[in-house]
Design an enzyme around this catalytic site. Structure first.
Site, PDB file in Angstrom:
ATOM      1  N   HIS A   1      14.278  21.086  11.308  1.00 54.51           N
ATOM      2  CA  HIS A   1      15.198  22.222  11.311  1.00 54.51           C
ATOM      3  C   HIS A   1      16.645  21.736  11.230  1.00 54.51           C
ATOM      4  O   HIS A   1      16.895  20.533  11.151  1.00 54.51           O
ATOM      5  CB  HIS A   1      14.960  23.119  12.520  1.00 54.51           C
ATOM      6  CG  HIS A   1      15.122  22.448  13.857  1.00 54.51           C
ATOM      7  ND1 HIS A   1      16.324  21.960  14.311  1.00 54.51           N
ATOM      8  CD2 HIS A   1      14.227  22.166  14.830  1.00 54.51           C
ATOM      9  CE1 HIS A   1      16.178  21.435  15.518  1.00 54.51           C
ATOM     10  NE2 HIS A   1      14.894  21.533  15.845  1.00 54.51           N
TER      11      HIS A   1
ATOM     12  N   HIS B   1      18.009  18.786  13.417  1.00 56.09           N
ATOM     13  CA  HIS B   1      17.673  17.428  12.977  1.00 56.09           C
ATOM     14  C   HIS B   1      18.592  17.007  11.834  1.00 56.09           C
ATOM     15  O   HIS B   1      19.079  15.882  11.787  1.00 56.09           O
ATOM     16  CB  HIS B   1      16.220  17.343  12.508  1.00 56.09           C
ATOM     17  CG  HIS B   1      15.222  17.843  13.508  1.00 56.09           C
ATOM     18  ND1 HIS B   1      14.248  18.750  13.197  1.00 56.09           N
ATOM     19  CD2 HIS B   1      15.079  17.579  14.831  1.00 56.09           C
ATOM     20  CE1 HIS B   1      13.519  19.014  14.283  1.00 56.09           C
ATOM     21  NE2 HIS B   1      14.014  18.323  15.289  1.00 56.09           N
TER      22      HIS B   1
ATOM     23  N   CYS C   1       7.186  18.232  31.783  1.00 58.20           N
ATOM     24  CA  CYS C   1       7.346  19.275  30.757  1.00 58.20           C
ATOM     25  C   CYS C   1       6.873  18.712  29.435  1.00 58.20           C
ATOM     26  O   CYS C   1       7.447  17.749  28.924  1.00 58.20           O
ATOM     27  CB  CYS C   1       8.796  19.739  30.656  1.00 58.20           C
ATOM     28  SG  CYS C   1       9.033  20.837  29.236  1.00 58.20           S
TER      29      CYS C   1
ATOM     30  N   CYS D   1       9.511  18.817  26.574  1.00 54.29           N
ATOM     31  CA  CYS D   1      10.491  17.715  26.650  1.00 54.29           C
ATOM     32  C   CYS D   1       9.805  16.362  26.531  1.00 54.29           C
ATOM     33  O   CYS D   1      10.440  15.373  26.226  1.00 54.29           O
ATOM     34  CB  CYS D   1      11.225  17.700  27.986  1.00 54.29           C
ATOM     35  SG  CYS D   1      12.237  19.124  28.343  1.00 54.29           S
TER      36      CYS D   1
ATOM     37  N   CYS E   1      11.393  24.958  33.022  1.00 57.85           N
ATOM     38  CA  CYS E   1      12.268  24.075  32.255  1.00 57.85           C
ATOM     39  C   CYS E   1      13.219  24.958  31.453  1.00 57.85           C
ATOM     40  O   CYS E   1      12.773  25.818  30.693  1.00 57.85           O
ATOM     41  CB  CYS E   1      11.434  23.214  31.307  1.00 57.85           C
ATOM     42  SG  CYS E   1      12.433  22.509  29.977  1.00 57.85           S
TER      43      CYS E   1
ATOM     44  N   HIS F   1      12.694  24.850  27.602  1.00 55.40           N
ATOM     45  CA  HIS F   1      11.440  25.352  27.010  1.00 55.40           C
ATOM     46  C   HIS F   1      10.907  26.610  27.676  1.00 55.40           C
ATOM     47  O   HIS F   1       9.878  27.123  27.272  1.00 55.40           O
ATOM     48  CB  HIS F   1      10.387  24.234  26.984  1.00 55.40           C
ATOM     49  CG  HIS F   1      10.787  23.090  26.102  1.00 55.40           C
ATOM     50  ND1 HIS F   1      11.453  21.985  26.585  1.00 55.40           N
ATOM     51  CD2 HIS F   1      10.692  22.919  24.768  1.00 55.40           C
ATOM     52  CE1 HIS F   1      11.720  21.165  25.578  1.00 55.40           C
ATOM     53  NE2 HIS F   1      11.276  21.707  24.465  1.00 55.40           N
TER      54      HIS F   1
ATOM     55  N   LYS G   1      19.984  29.248  21.884  1.00 54.58           N
ATOM     56  CA  LYS G   1      19.198  28.175  21.316  1.00 54.58           C
ATOM     57  C   LYS G   1      18.301  28.760  20.229  1.00 54.58           C
ATOM     58  O   LYS G   1      17.731  29.830  20.408  1.00 54.58           O
ATOM     59  CB  LYS G   1      18.342  27.551  22.422  1.00 54.58           C
ATOM     60  CG  LYS G   1      17.864  26.176  22.076  1.00 54.58           C
ATOM     61  CD  LYS G   1      16.995  25.581  23.150  1.00 54.58           C
ATOM     62  CE  LYS G   1      16.016  24.678  22.446  1.00 54.58           C
ATOM     63  NZ  LYS G   1      15.910  23.359  22.919  1.00 54.58           N
TER      64      LYS G   1
ATOM     65  N   LYS H   1      11.716  30.098  17.510  1.00 59.54           N
ATOM     66  CA  LYS H   1      10.846  30.957  16.698  1.00 59.54           C
ATOM     67  C   LYS H   1      10.678  32.314  17.359  1.00 59.54           C
ATOM     68  O   LYS H   1      10.693  33.340  16.692  1.00 59.54           O
ATOM     69  CB  LYS H   1       9.487  30.290  16.515  1.00 59.54           C
ATOM     70  CG  LYS H   1       9.499  29.280  15.396  1.00 59.54           C
ATOM     71  CD  LYS H   1       8.076  28.955  14.972  1.00 59.54           C
ATOM     72  CE  LYS H   1       8.089  27.670  14.148  1.00 59.54           C
ATOM     73  NZ  LYS H   1       7.207  26.647  14.688  1.00 59.54           N
TER      74      LYS H   1
END
Ligand code: MSP
Length: 468
Positions: free
Chosen positions: A19, A22, A127, A130, A144, A147, A295, A298
């Protein structure tokens, strides 16, 4: 021998397709690598994928695939994307490569023989998102924060890596800037962790994760993803675990996102210190790209796809938009609307218009200008703090000033009224264009080439079509 420069990028997990986060880091590394090549240095730029661990094992199972098959696919997508984005990495490492796995085992055995790894039990909050153990105080409402999931309580027999033992040495190296963490506030964050709660030994093996590299001294265990992953920075150089590392080691710059700072500033230097190898010279930490203040995810449906960016803005448009999005150490917020606006304003209008107007007005006049030589040592000072956006802002300010000059002198009329005067101005504008084409070479390599060609042939072409 010329100076060497080694820049590393994180190796990306293959749990999902690439994505824009990156792409953000990897384009930045590409810009740095191009810059140091222009300085005449011998450059190594590493890229790769991180393929072991529970998260990938689970994702592969969900997709009904073998982990290796699943990893092959996604690793291939990263490679394809780098190709599309004109990323000139030196080598691409996969943690599933045999030579990488062999080196990891050599290192594990060495650490075990030295007593830096020992058998014990480990209890922690894990997690999977992570792939890290979290502390109670990292959690928000027991979850977390990255996430939005409750970590698993893991209590198992494990091999532990001595971290407490290297704590003082690590603090010393950080404070002396031998192990330089930038921007400053990230260094403060790490020091406050080290000097506050301090380090405790960490588990480096998992017992029930089959998708990983087995410990050479206990095949019931596989190594923790991070130990496997960190070593990529050495194995990508062809290193197999020998006493001496490669001529490119230590890395001059390791680019990382803020979410992986803690592990890079504790477990990784601990491994290197135990091995007696130098630490990376500088960890350069960047913030996250947010979409609409949140953040990207999806579930929220706010993720901006890199494919969509490439389709809309082209390669150089995408590189430009990523690198100009904001200050590198900060979180930067983007939305598709903002991106389209900036593309139209800066690339289609500002730069695109300048090129086409100068060339058009110069038809029949034939003003010429020597190609500009850039003093990169000087220009590069603005890259020293990794403020890519400032560098680009500087270039686009020049573009803007040149456009203003055309307006103020009404150059399109002046060519008829006073050809000599117009020619003089055109010459200086061609000089500015030549300078701009050079300055854009690191960020927009294709556009830079195109402008150079346009200047040679005096034939304009559309660089960035306007988006409606
Ligand atoms: N595999 C580990 C890294 C091992 S390096 C020895 C990992 N992989 S990752 O794919 O989850 O993330 C890799 C990098 O992408 C991290 O530096 C992370 O900060 C970065 N990004 C992930 N999402 C991002 C944004 N939205 N914005 C910017 N960077 C982001 O962690």
């Amino acid at each position: 021998m010329s100076k060497k420069f080694y820049v590393t990028t994180p190796i990306y997990y293959v749990n999902a397709k690439p994505h824009i986060g990156h792409a953000y880091t990897t384009v930045a590394a590409d810009v740095l690598a191009r810059f140091h090549k222009l300085l005449g240095e011998e450059v190594f730029f590493s890229a790769g994928t991180d393929e072991h661990g529970l998260k990938i094992q689970q994702k592969a199972a969900e997709a009904g695939k073998q982990p290796r098959e699943f990893a092959d696919e996604i690793s291939g997508q990263f490679k394809d994307l780098w190709e599309k984005l004109n990323i000139k990495y030196s080598d691409f490492i996969r943690t599933t490569d045999d030579k990488h796995k062999a080196a990891v085992q050599v290192v594990l055995q060495k650490l075990f023989d030295k007593g830096a790894i020992y058998k014990g039990t480990y209890k922690g909050l894990y997690c999977v998102g992570c792939e890290q153990f979290l502390n109670e105080k990292d959690l928000i409402e027991g979850k977390c924060p990255d996430h939005d999931k409750k970590p698993e309580v893991v209590e198992e027999e494990a091999y532990l890596l001595k971290l407490a033992a290297i704590q003082d040495e690590l603090i010393k190296r950080i404070k002396s800037k031998e192990f330089h963490i930038t921007p400053q506030r990230y260094e403060n964050e790490v020091l406050s962790l080290l000097e506050g709660e301090g380090l405790r030994d960490v588990s480096v093996s998992r017992k029930n994760v089959s998708w990983g590299i087995p410990l050479p001294f206990d095949a019931e265990h596989t190594t923790y993803v991070w130990v496997d992953a960190f070593l990529n920075y050495l194995t990508v150089l062809g290193w197999g675990g020998e006493e001496k590392s490669s001529k490119f080691w230590p890395a001059d710059v390791s680019l990382i996102g803020k979410d992986i700072l803690r592990v890079h500033a504790t477990i990784w230097p601990a491994i290197l210190l135990h091995l007696g190898l130098p630490l990376p010279k500088q960890l350069v930490v960047h913030g996250h790209i947010l979409s609409d203040g949140k953040k990207m995810s999806k579930t929220l449906g706010n993720a901006i796809s890199i494919d969509e960016m490439l389709e809309k803005f082209g390669v150089d448009g995408t590189r430009y938009l990523l690198m100009s999005a904001g200050a590198f150490g900060e979180d930067v917020d983007v939305t598709m609307e903002i991106l389209v606006e900036r593309y139209n304003a800066q690339l289609a209008n500002n730069l695109g218009n300048l090129v086409s107007r100068v060339i058009k007005i110069n038809e029949g006049i034939g003003a010429k200008n020597e190609a500009k030589k850039i003093n990169w040592e000087e220009e590069g000072k603005r890259l020293a703090d990794f403020q890519f956006n400032d560098f680009l802002d500087g270039v686009f300010k020049k573009v803007n000033e040149a456009n203003k000059k055309i307006e103020e002198t009404k150059l399109w009329e002046l060519v008829k009224a006073d050809e000599d005067k117009a020619k003089e101005i055109l010459e200086s504008l061609l000089g500015v264009l030549s300078e701009i084409s050079e300055l854009l070479e690191l960020f927009l390599p294709e556009t830079s080439e195109k402008i150079k060609k346009i200047l040679e042939t005096n034939k304009a072409e559309i660089l960035f079509p306007r988006i409606k």
